[in-house]
Motif scaffolding. Structure first.
Motif, short mmCIF file in Angstrom:
data_model
loop_
_atom_site.label_atom_id
_atom_site.label_comp_id
_atom_site.label_asym_id
_atom_site.label_seq_id
_atom_site.Cartn_x
_atom_site.Cartn_y
_atom_site.Cartn_z
N SER A 196 0.83 -1.22 0.00
CA SER A 196 0.00 0.00 0.00
C SER A 196 0.86 1.26 0.00
N ILE A 197 1.87 1.26 -0.84
CA ILE A 197 2.85 2.34 -0.87
C ILE A 197 2.19 3.68 -1.20
N GLU A 198 1.12 3.60 -1.99
CA GLU A 198 0.49 4.83 -2.50
C GLU A 198 -0.01 5.76 -1.41
N ILE A 199 -0.28 5.22 -0.23
CA ILE A 199 -0.82 6.14 0.79
C ILE A 199 0.28 6.96 1.47
N ALA A 200 1.54 6.60 1.29
CA ALA A 200 2.62 7.32 1.98
C ALA A 200 2.65 8.81 1.65
N PRO A 201 2.62 9.21 0.38
CA PRO A 201 2.63 10.66 0.12
C PRO A 201 1.31 11.34 0.48
N ILE A 202 0.22 10.57 0.45
CA ILE A 202 -1.07 11.17 0.81
C ILE A 202 -1.09 11.55 2.29
N LEU A 203 -0.46 10.72 3.11
CA LEU A 203 -0.45 10.99 4.55
C LEU A 203 0.78 11.78 5.00
N GLY A 204 1.60 12.20 4.05
CA GLY A 204 2.77 13.03 4.41
C GLY A 204 3.96 12.23 4.91
N LEU A 205 3.91 10.90 4.76
CA LEU A 205 5.05 10.09 5.19
C LEU A 205 6.22 10.26 4.22
N SER A 206 5.92 10.48 2.95
CA SER A 206 6.98 10.67 1.95
C SER A 206 6.55 11.73 0.95
N ASP A 207 7.52 12.17 0.14
CA ASP A 207 7.20 13.10 -0.95
C ASP A 207 6.72 12.33 -2.17
N VAL A 208 7.45 11.25 -2.47
CA VAL A 208 7.12 10.43 -3.65
C VAL A 208 7.22 8.96 -3.27
N ILE A 209 6.84 8.11 -4.23
CA ILE A 209 7.03 6.66 -4.06
C ILE A 209 7.80 6.13 -5.26
N VAL A 210 8.46 5.01 -5.05
CA VAL A 210 9.01 4.24 -6.18
C VAL A 210 8.28 2.92 -6.12
N ASP A 211 7.52 2.62 -7.17
CA ASP A 211 6.70 1.42 -7.11
C ASP A 211 6.38 0.92 -8.52
N ILE A 212 5.75 -0.25 -8.53
CA ILE A 212 5.33 -0.84 -9.79
C ILE A 212 4.02 -0.19 -10.25
#
Ligand code: PRP
Length: 243
Positions: free
Chosen positions: A175-191
């Motif tokens: 569920s990497i996509e929620i990280a930037p939504i919740l402010g955990l990260s700026d971006v994701i690297v994912d498939i």
């Protein structure tokens, strides 16, 4: 190592020369058995079913696979084949350590974990992309360390290291996509496959890093001792690519 394994046969199975196996009951010498059979690790799930269909079309069928939904190991004694269903990200571990002679793993896993295996063939299945994605209004101006959430920390570090960008890698397991939504990260690297997970979470691809697809891999020692059989399978699968 001696392991107790019960071989279940029904009449149809006897006639056809295949059987399914469960690990309880009658004793067998697993090491000797492993040498005689060609062990193939398949990624469990939809991709694995398509991969198995390629093996079947190439003449390496194992009908028991289609008749049992909960079993994980299947044999075609006549053809000397044993298939296992394993978690897709575990295929390369089985192959690297020799529990499987060959298998099918995603290029993402091969790049991330760099298992010591031979990569024999791009099967052209499970095509997707490894990408940097983020909120539509996010722009990396380079003014501070970029926070990157990902399951693929080595791929992310390699990519950003290659362009000289400092990052703070945040390892997540799903569920990497929620990280930037919740402010955990700026971006994701994912498939990214269809792109619908990004879209439904108001994210977009910023940069495509790599194309990904399923690869046929082999254990190095097995390739040395079972060269002919492994190469025949690779050739049979290669011929399927043309169809
Ligand atoms: C993968 C990936 C994305 C999604 C992309 O997740 O991590 O979340 O598929 O597919 P799409 O572009 O077709 O929407 P997976 O299903 O493996 O689950 P995960 O969140 O547990 O990693």
């Amino acid at each position: 190592m001696i392991c107790a394994a019960r071989v279940h046969r029904n009449e149809k199975g006897k006639e056809r020369g295949w059987r399914d196996v469960s690990f309880a009951g009658e004793k067998r010498n697993q090491e000797g058995d492993r040498r005689a059979m060609l062990n193939i690790a398949l990624p469990k799930g939809r991709l694995g079913e398509r991969v198995y269909a390629m093996f079947e079309a190439a003449g390496y069928e194992c009908p028991a696979i289609k008749e049992n939904s909960r079993k994980l190991i299947f044999e075609n004694e006549v053809k000397g084949l044993r298939y296992f269903w394993v978690k897709p990200s575990d295929v390369s571990i089985y192959v690297e350590r020799g529990a499987a002679d060959m298998g099918v793993a995603g290029k993402d896993i091969l790049l991330e974990y760099e298992p010591d295996v031979y990569e024999l063939l791009d099967l052209g299945l499970g095509k997707c992309r490894m990408a940097v994605a983020g909120p539509k209004d996010f722009y990396d101006d380079g003014s501070r360390t970029l926070r990157v959430a990902t399951k693929f920390t080595n791929i992310a570090s390699g990519y950003y290291g290659g362009i000289g960008r400092d990052i703070d890698v945040i390892k997540l397991n799903g569920s990497i996509e929620i990280a930037p939504i919740l402010g955990l990260s700026d971006v994701i690297v994912d498939i990214v496959e269809t792109g619908s997970t990004l879209k439904e979470n108001n994210l977009e691809v910023k940069t495509e890093i790599l194309p990904i697809s399923a690869r046929l891999i082999a254990n190095k020692a097995a390739f040395k001792f079972k060269t002919g059989r492994i190469e025949s399978i690779a050739e049979g699968l290669r011929r399927q690519l043309a169809f």
